[in-house]
Design an enzyme around this catalytic site. Sequence first.
Site, mmCIF file in Angstrom:
data_model
loop_
_atom_site.group_PDB
_atom_site.id
_atom_site.type_symbol
_atom_site.label_atom_id
_atom_site.label_comp_id
_atom_site.label_asym_id
_atom_site.label_seq_id
_atom_site.Cartn_x
_atom_site.Cartn_y
_atom_site.Cartn_z
ATOM 1 N N LYS A 164 33.425 41.064 10.084
ATOM 2 C CA LYS A 164 34.169 42.393 11.019
ATOM 3 C C LYS A 164 34.036 43.590 9.429
ATOM 4 O O LYS A 164 33.955 44.094 10.368
ATOM 5 C CB LYS A 164 35.056 41.527 11.881
HETATM 6 C C1 LIG Z 1 34.016 38.754 16.420
HETATM 7 C C2 LIG Z 1 33.302 37.109 15.602
HETATM 8 C C3 LIG Z 1 32.689 36.074 15.942
HETATM 9 C C4 LIG Z 1 32.148 36.515 17.453
HETATM 10 O O1 LIG Z 1 30.912 37.616 17.507
HETATM 11 P P1 LIG Z 1 30.300 38.743 18.374
HETATM 12 O O2 LIG Z 1 29.675 40.081 17.837
HETATM 13 O O3 LIG Z 1 31.801 38.789 19.307
HETATM 14 O O4 LIG Z 1 30.219 37.689 19.381
HETATM 15 C C5 LIG Z 1 32.471 35.028 15.274
HETATM 16 N N1 LIG Z 1 33.178 34.087 14.464
HETATM 17 C C6 LIG Z 1 33.964 35.274 14.029
HETATM 18 C C7 LIG Z 1 34.665 34.800 13.225
HETATM 19 C C8 LIG Z 1 34.554 36.065 14.343
HETATM 20 O O5 LIG Z 1 35.911 37.434 14.084
#
Ligand SMILES: *Cc1c(COP(=O)(O)O)cnc(C)c1O
Length: 417
Positions: free
Chosen positions: A105
Amino acid sequence: MRYISTRNSSLTFTLSEAILQGLAPDGGLFIPEEMPRIDFHDFISIATYPLLCQKILEPFFANDLLASQLERLCQQAFNFSVPITRLDENTFMLELFHGPTLSFKDFGARFLAACLNAMTKKKLTIMVATSGDTGSAVAAAFYKVPNIDVIVLFPEHKISAKQQQQITCWDQNVRAFSVQGTFDDCQRLVKQAFADPWWQKHRQLCTANSINIGRLLPQICYYAYASLEFYQQQKVSINFIVPSGNLGNVTAAFWAKKMGFPIDKIIIATNANKVLPDYLASGIYQPRPSITTLANAMDVGNPSNFERLTNLFPEFTKFKEEVAAYAVSDEEITQTIKHLFELRNITICPHTATAYRVRPQLPNDPTMIVSTAHPCKFDNIIEPIIQHPVPMHPSLKEMMHRESHYTVIAPELNLLR
Ligand SMILES: *Cc1c(COP(=O)(O)O)cnc(C)c1O
């Protein structure tokens, strides 16, 4: 480059408008009017990761106010490493957890923060609901950014202690609220605020979750980068297995492939929230309330980026040809974490484990597992499984020592106001 809504292609927007608005006026999601097409050979000898990102993102920024600042935005946002490790002959791991809050993120949040900082003269308020990793990445990325306030809403007692500390260890322009309810209550408050006259009058609100195209575009770059690195060594295209929830990260992978980077198959791994595997099996899309699992950042019952995926492949037969998805149970996540630790001495987070679990079900072509978070964020889950301490990363350790600030509120908009 102009941007359109997934629901209506007659209205067009600039990138800056799309980033500031978050959601299109008709409730659809912003997508590029036309995906830029490249010859990937032109990208092979670029010296650094930020310079590569700049070249990949250039067509998306064409004619936008931010175009002239793209180099600086990339340098600012992507100041951490993106390692690729080899697990066996044909299996690799793309480690996306080396940013400040240790999940992928950070790529999107940091780039969005750089864009909004460059764009706004007026005061903005970023409001996010989080089930864990988005809140910390956004708080860290926007901390002390002038003219931008951040409001993070997280569900009380429903995120890990480490995640909560990463969300609440800030002050000044970042405020955290522990909402006495579920993640859905947090998300509802955000939606209500966007539609509320008082908030519209007093605050210019902006969203920082993965519906915002400013978060999605920078995620194209690491797929492009990984595919180019691999192509240079082996002269073939690579597959990716992407642990998915809201489907933002995997949408970026499909966009990188569509641009022309050397990517072969893209495979989605989900936890027990298996709306997408069920859709592929039945042809019927049935969103449902989310189920709590060990991979909590993927606990999504109605993935917000589904519209962007169906926009790429509008006909179900084509969708089924291009998209593969596998569901992984909590028991399988647990086994996978345990086996990998016992056999290889490798520790992975529960989200990464869903992707790793899918690997043996696929042909033995060169495949990269997308690793979305550092295991130490989820030591509460992993340590009982492997019966061994998970070493804490220095940046998390530093955040653990800061003072925590947050306000507990009932899930009502007037209290938030
Ligand atoms: C947000 C997140 C996901 C999922 O990603 P998306 O873009 O919502 O499909 C997977 N793994 C982790 C550690 C995350 O923080």
